[in-house]
Design a protein around this motif. Structure first.
Motif, short mmCIF file in Angstrom:
data_model
loop_
_atom_site.label_atom_id
_atom_site.label_comp_id
_atom_site.label_asym_id
_atom_site.label_seq_id
_atom_site.Cartn_x
_atom_site.Cartn_y
_atom_site.Cartn_z
N LEU A 183 -8.26 -2.73 -9.16
CA LEU A 183 -7.21 -2.67 -8.10
C LEU A 183 -7.88 -2.89 -6.70
N GLU A 233 -3.87 -7.20 -7.44
CA GLU A 233 -2.61 -5.96 -7.77
C GLU A 233 -1.75 -6.62 -8.91
N ASN A 283 -4.29 -10.10 -5.22
CA ASN A 283 -3.61 -9.24 -3.77
C ASN A 283 -3.36 -10.14 -1.95
N LYS A 284 -2.51 -9.91 -1.49
CA LYS A 284 -2.68 -10.93 -0.61
C LYS A 284 -3.73 -11.22 0.32
#
Length: 293
Positions: A237, A242, A282-283
């Motif tokens: 992470l 994510e 993740n974004k």
């Protein structure tokens, strides 16, 4: 069990069966080096639905358990792990149909298995999804890769499932067709050694397509403890991923529960469960990639 099946079993296999029957002891590995293994896929009424225009029927995959060179025994690749059988039994939870429907006809989805060993999940995916492109990989050990290749060939999926040696942490260009990354990555019991987490995460980062829909599915046992899994989660992470979902699942049943690091349990109880981890980019990682295009 038929007479022909029992005649092929090794003494260790009889021991595994007896322990499970008499003491509810669930082994984490299901075969010994070189032993044959037969797996039958039985779609349930819930899962028995058309896939890629074909009605799914039961089928059997026959595998040989790999061996490795003596120098690579610490890979623990010379067995078929219970987690790989669980992943194969629940292959529809990968939701590959959604990926297939969204892919253009000229560009089939790409699926990568890391640490494939005998290659059971790769073979099952290839049989169920003839329009997908499956790459099955494991450590560059000649004996291991030869057995993996033979398993893919003998089960009739070599046209859509290719085998490659691939060491985590190295350049993945040899397994990327036309430099294209993978829509879905699968792996069974690849987190047991925390010393390998860094290079395993490198393998994920270097091979997963930079897309909001790309997914990693990891099915892992609890035989090395919850803190090993937690250490991986904390590191992955922090590496651009994510957590889409994480769930504890009963191996031989249908019970599920939330992941909990501090759950008290003995070895017998741990063997009853696997953890299904689903990761995505993740974004921030997706936006960073878009900015470089």
């Amino acid at each position: 069990m038929t007479e022909s099946e029992s005649s092929r079993l090794e003494p260790e296999d009889f021991l595994f069966d007896s322990l499970q029957t008499l003491y509810d002891y669930q082994p984490i590995t299901l075969t010994t080096t070189g032993a044959p293994f037969s797996y039958t896929f039985h779609p349930s009424s819930k899962l028995h639905r058309p896939v890629d225009g074909h009605t799914t029927q039961s089928f059997t995959a026959s595998l040989k358990t790999p061996d490795t060179d003596a120098a690579n025994w610490d890979l623990h690749a010379s067995s078929i792990w219970a987690s790989s059988v669980y992943l194969s039994d629940h292959v529809y939870d990968l939701d590959l149909e959604t990926h297939i429907k969204s892919a253009p006809p000229s560009d089939p989805i790409r699926i990568l298995e890391l640490g494939a060993s005998a290659g059971l999940p790769s073979i099952v995916v290839a049989k169920l999804h003839p329009d997908a492109w499956v790459i099955s990989t494991d450590y560059p050990d000649k004996t291991l890769i030869q057995t993996l290749s033979e398993n893919v060939e003998s089960n009739g999926v070599s046209e859509r499932c290719r085998v490659f040696p691939f060491a985590w942490g190295t350049d993945p260009s040899s397994i990327l067709y036309e430099s294209k990354r993978f829509d879905v990555i699968i792996a069974a019991d690849t987190l047991w050694n925390p010393d390998l987490h860094t290079i395993f995460i490198h393998a994920l980062k270097s091979t997963l397509k930079k897309s909001p829909t790309a997914r990693v599915h990891l099915v892992v046992g609890l035989h090395t403890g919850r803190y090993t899994i937690d250490a991986f989660l904390r590191q992955v992470l922090e590496s651009g991923f994510e957590l889409e979902s994480i769930e504890e699942r009963e191996r031989l049943g249908s019970s599920t529960r939330d992941w909990w690091l501090w759950r008290a349990e003995d070895d017998k109880e741990r063997r009853r469960w696997v953890i299904w981890i689903q990761l995505k980019w993740n974004k921030s990682e997706i936006e960073l990639y878009k900015g470089k295009e």
